[in-house]
Structures are given as C-alpha cells and as structure tokens.
Design a protein around this motif. Sequence first.
Motif, PDB file in Angstrom:
ATOM      1  N   GLU A 190      -6.291   2.371   8.418  1.00 32.14           N
ATOM      2  CA  GLU A 190      -5.168   3.206   7.813  1.00 32.14           C
ATOM      3  C   GLU A 190      -5.333   3.126   6.258  1.00 32.14           C
ATOM      4  O   GLU A 190      -5.080   1.897   5.561  1.00 32.14           O
ATOM      5  CB  GLU A 190      -4.070   2.485   8.284  1.00 32.14           C
ATOM      6  CG  GLU A 190      -2.713   3.501   8.006  1.00 32.14           C
ATOM      7  CD  GLU A 190      -1.217   2.791   8.630  1.00 32.14           C
ATOM      8  OE1 GLU A 190      -0.313   3.441   8.296  1.00 32.14           O
ATOM      9  OE2 GLU A 190      -1.394   1.630   9.057  1.00 32.14           O
ATOM     10  N   LYS A 191      -5.475   4.154   5.537  1.00 31.63           N
ATOM     11  CA  LYS A 191      -5.289   4.298   4.095  1.00 31.63           C
ATOM     12  C   LYS A 191      -4.085   4.836   3.670  1.00 31.63           C
ATOM     13  O   LYS A 191      -3.614   5.983   4.029  1.00 31.63           O
ATOM     14  CB  LYS A 191      -6.629   5.162   3.685  1.00 31.63           C
ATOM     15  CG  LYS A 191      -8.061   4.453   4.272  1.00 31.63           C
ATOM     16  CD  LYS A 191      -9.074   5.386   3.689  1.00 31.63           C
ATOM     17  CE  LYS A 191      -8.686   6.307   2.466  1.00 31.63           C
ATOM     18  NZ  LYS A 191      -9.874   6.943   2.102  1.00 31.63           N
ATOM     19  N   ALA A 192      -3.402   4.354   2.353  1.00 28.92           N
ATOM     20  CA  ALA A 192      -2.504   4.892   1.692  1.00 28.92           C
ATOM     21  C   ALA A 192      -2.982   5.748   0.351  1.00 28.92           C
ATOM     22  O   ALA A 192      -3.544   5.015  -0.494  1.00 28.92           O
ATOM     23  CB  ALA A 192      -1.552   3.892   1.345  1.00 28.92           C
ATOM     24  N   ASP A 193      -3.130   6.838   0.507  1.00 32.75           N
ATOM     25  CA  ASP A 193      -3.859   7.698  -0.504  1.00 32.75           C
ATOM     26  C   ASP A 193      -2.776   8.275  -1.239  1.00 32.75           C
ATOM     27  O   ASP A 193      -1.798   8.799  -1.037  1.00 32.75           O
ATOM     28  CB  ASP A 193      -4.512   8.793  -0.034  1.00 32.75           C
ATOM     29  CG  ASP A 193      -6.009   8.361   0.770  1.00 32.75           C
ATOM     30  OD1 ASP A 193      -6.502   7.374   0.460  1.00 32.75           O
ATOM     31  OD2 ASP A 193      -6.374   9.066   1.829  1.00 32.75           O
ATOM     32  N   PHE A 194      -2.889   8.258  -2.755  1.00 28.77           N
ATOM     33  CA  PHE A 194      -1.717   8.593  -3.694  1.00 28.77           C
ATOM     34  C   PHE A 194      -2.537   9.904  -4.077  1.00 28.77           C
ATOM     35  O   PHE A 194      -3.549   9.909  -4.943  1.00 28.77           O
ATOM     36  CB  PHE A 194      -1.728   7.433  -4.647  1.00 28.77           C
ATOM     37  CG  PHE A 194      -1.033   6.287  -4.307  1.00 28.77           C
ATOM     38  CD1 PHE A 194       0.226   5.993  -4.654  1.00 28.77           C
ATOM     39  CD2 PHE A 194      -1.984   5.370  -3.613  1.00 28.77           C
ATOM     40  CE1 PHE A 194       0.801   5.003  -4.317  1.00 28.77           C
ATOM     41  CE2 PHE A 194      -1.162   4.091  -3.195  1.00 28.77           C
ATOM     42  CZ  PHE A 194       0.171   3.924  -3.381  1.00 28.77           C
ATOM     43  N   LEU A 195      -1.354  11.008  -4.201  1.00 25.30           N
ATOM     44  CA  LEU A 195      -1.922  12.371  -4.598  1.00 25.30           C
ATOM     45  C   LEU A 195      -0.811  12.626  -5.954  1.00 25.30           C
ATOM     46  O   LEU A 195       0.213  12.796  -5.517  1.00 25.30           O
ATOM     47  CB  LEU A 195      -1.849  13.394  -3.401  1.00 25.30           C
ATOM     48  CG  LEU A 195      -2.091  14.787  -3.668  1.00 25.30           C
ATOM     49  CD1 LEU A 195      -3.805  14.417  -4.010  1.00 25.30           C
ATOM     50  CD2 LEU A 195      -1.974  15.734  -2.795  1.00 25.30           C
ATOM     51  N   LEU A 246       3.236  11.871  -9.635  1.00 27.19           N
ATOM     52  CA  LEU A 246       2.870  11.718  -8.183  1.00 27.19           C
ATOM     53  C   LEU A 246       3.676  12.683  -7.286  1.00 27.19           C
ATOM     54  O   LEU A 246       4.723  12.765  -7.231  1.00 27.19           O
ATOM     55  CB  LEU A 246       3.352  10.145  -8.071  1.00 27.19           C
ATOM     56  CG  LEU A 246       2.896   9.674  -6.611  1.00 27.19           C
ATOM     57  CD1 LEU A 246       1.319   9.560  -6.376  1.00 27.19           C
ATOM     58  CD2 LEU A 246       3.392   8.409  -6.312  1.00 27.19           C
ATOM     59  N   ILE A 247       2.841  13.389  -6.391  1.00 26.75           N
ATOM     60  CA  ILE A 247       3.233  14.137  -5.450  1.00 26.75           C
ATOM     61  C   ILE A 247       3.814  13.170  -4.118  1.00 26.75           C
ATOM     62  O   ILE A 247       5.082  13.315  -3.725  1.00 26.75           O
ATOM     63  CB  ILE A 247       2.312  15.139  -4.841  1.00 26.75           C
ATOM     64  CG1 ILE A 247       1.860  16.089  -5.763  1.00 26.75           C
ATOM     65  CG2 ILE A 247       2.802  15.755  -3.340  1.00 26.75           C
ATOM     66  CD1 ILE A 247       0.850  17.043  -5.692  1.00 26.75           C
ATOM     67  N   ARG A 271       1.560  15.942   5.156  1.00 27.32           N
ATOM     68  CA  ARG A 271       2.759  15.590   4.259  1.00 27.32           C
ATOM     69  C   ARG A 271       2.425  14.281   3.869  1.00 27.32           C
ATOM     70  O   ARG A 271       2.116  13.380   4.576  1.00 27.32           O
ATOM     71  CB  ARG A 271       3.852  15.805   4.849  1.00 27.32           C
ATOM     72  CG  ARG A 271       4.491  17.255   5.385  1.00 27.32           C
ATOM     73  CD  ARG A 271       5.535  17.589   5.960  1.00 27.32           C
ATOM     74  NE  ARG A 271       5.742  18.701   6.561  1.00 27.32           N
ATOM     75  CZ  ARG A 271       5.465  19.014   7.891  1.00 27.32           C
ATOM     76  NH1 ARG A 271       4.998  17.933   8.596  1.00 27.32           N
ATOM     77  NH2 ARG A 271       5.482  20.063   8.543  1.00 27.32           N
ATOM     78  N   PRO A 272       3.129  14.082   2.568  1.00 26.65           N
ATOM     79  CA  PRO A 272       3.255  12.383   2.285  1.00 26.65           C
ATOM     80  C   PRO A 272       3.997  11.621   3.135  1.00 26.65           C
ATOM     81  O   PRO A 272       5.303  12.381   3.495  1.00 26.65           O
ATOM     82  CB  PRO A 272       3.711  12.597   1.028  1.00 26.65           C
ATOM     83  CG  PRO A 272       4.430  13.924   0.822  1.00 26.65           C
ATOM     84  CD  PRO A 272       3.806  14.720   1.570  1.00 26.65           C
ATOM     85  N   ALA A 273       3.743  10.712   3.483  1.00 25.38           N
ATOM     86  CA  ALA A 273       4.681   9.596   4.345  1.00 25.38           C
ATOM     87  C   ALA A 273       5.614   9.176   3.235  1.00 25.38           C
ATOM     88  O   ALA A 273       6.891   8.697   3.631  1.00 25.38           O
ATOM     89  CB  ALA A 273       3.948   8.531   4.853  1.00 25.38           C
ATOM     90  N   ARG A 274       5.454   9.100   1.997  1.00 19.55           N
ATOM     91  CA  ARG A 274       6.530   8.442   0.988  1.00 19.55           C
ATOM     92  C   ARG A 274       6.205   9.449  -0.207  1.00 19.55           C
ATOM     93  O   ARG A 274       5.291   9.795  -0.721  1.00 19.55           O
ATOM     94  CB  ARG A 274       6.032   6.905   0.682  1.00 19.55           C
ATOM     95  CG  ARG A 274       6.208   6.036   1.885  1.00 19.55           C
ATOM     96  CD  ARG A 274       5.915   4.685   1.588  1.00 19.55           C
ATOM     97  NE  ARG A 274       6.992   4.033   1.052  1.00 19.55           N
ATOM     98  CZ  ARG A 274       6.984   2.986   0.363  1.00 19.55           C
ATOM     99  NH1 ARG A 274       5.962   2.111   0.238  1.00 19.55           N
ATOM    100  NH2 ARG A 274       8.081   2.545  -0.351  1.00 19.55           N
ATOM    101  N   SER A 275       7.486   9.559  -0.732  1.00 19.89           N
ATOM    102  CA  SER A 275       7.375  10.423  -1.861  1.00 19.89           C
ATOM    103  C   SER A 275       8.613   9.910  -2.674  1.00 19.89           C
ATOM    104  O   SER A 275       9.433   9.159  -2.604  1.00 19.89           O
ATOM    105  CB  SER A 275       7.473  11.855  -1.722  1.00 19.89           C
ATOM    106  OG  SER A 275       8.509  12.329  -0.995  1.00 19.89           O
TER     107      SER A 275
END
Length: 128
Positions: free
Chosen positions: A25-30, A46-47, A124-128
């Motif tokens: 499981e990766k947390a990718d920052f877009l 940050l999106i 979609r982002p899980a966190r924003s």
Amino acid sequence: MAEKFDFIILDGQQYNIGVYANIKEKADFLDKYANRTDDGDLKRELIGVYFNFTDIKFEPQVDSNYDEFERLWNKLTEPEEFHNVKIANFEFMAYFNNVSREIYDFKNGKAYRKDMTVNFTAKRPARS
C-alpha cells in the motif's frame, strides 16, 4: 506461502479467490504544481494523498476454483475506466493496471494459471 485473505470485492461482486497478504500500500502525493524559485525555495500546491495498492497476488487456479478464477480475470480485464474496490478493510474507486497471469499446466483440455497479479490506482485522493 503468505497468508491469504478470504476474498476481494469489485463493483459489489465478491470473488472467492484467495488474495495473498504482503500487498504493498503506497501513499502517493500528487501536486497541482511544484516549482523551484530562483532562490531555491520550493513552491507547491498539493492536490492530495492517494492510497494505491500494488503487487496484489491471487492463489493459483485449480479445479475447485477454475470458473471463479476466470470470472475474476474477466473482471480485472474489463474495459471500464474505474471500479469500486474493497480490499484489506479499505474501499475506494480505482482503475486496474498491470494485470497478468502465467499458464502453468494443461489438463483435460484446459489451461491452468498462477501468479495472477494486479495493481489498483486510486481515482481520488484518500486525504486532501
């Protein structure tokens, strides 16, 4: 061999094919943008943070799960843009990529496969 989860749910349909543990499981920052100014400072918007799952591996195809394995393959290779995924106590919209499997045996006129893998990339982002 790694521990197996009982099932995976895709678009509301349960697939009774064992999913091996050790899923990454990766947390990718877009970023909308990330630029350095002339003085070296970073300006960034940050999106959000996307939770993506890679290296998802399934148990091999055998007589007892032959049809279910094919049903899962058909879902993973379905030409749809996004799917609802429920795996590892997490539910999200994603697209499938890097779907693969290997033929390891032929019996009674049927091919048997193993090492089926897939990656799930969040819509979609899980966190924003």
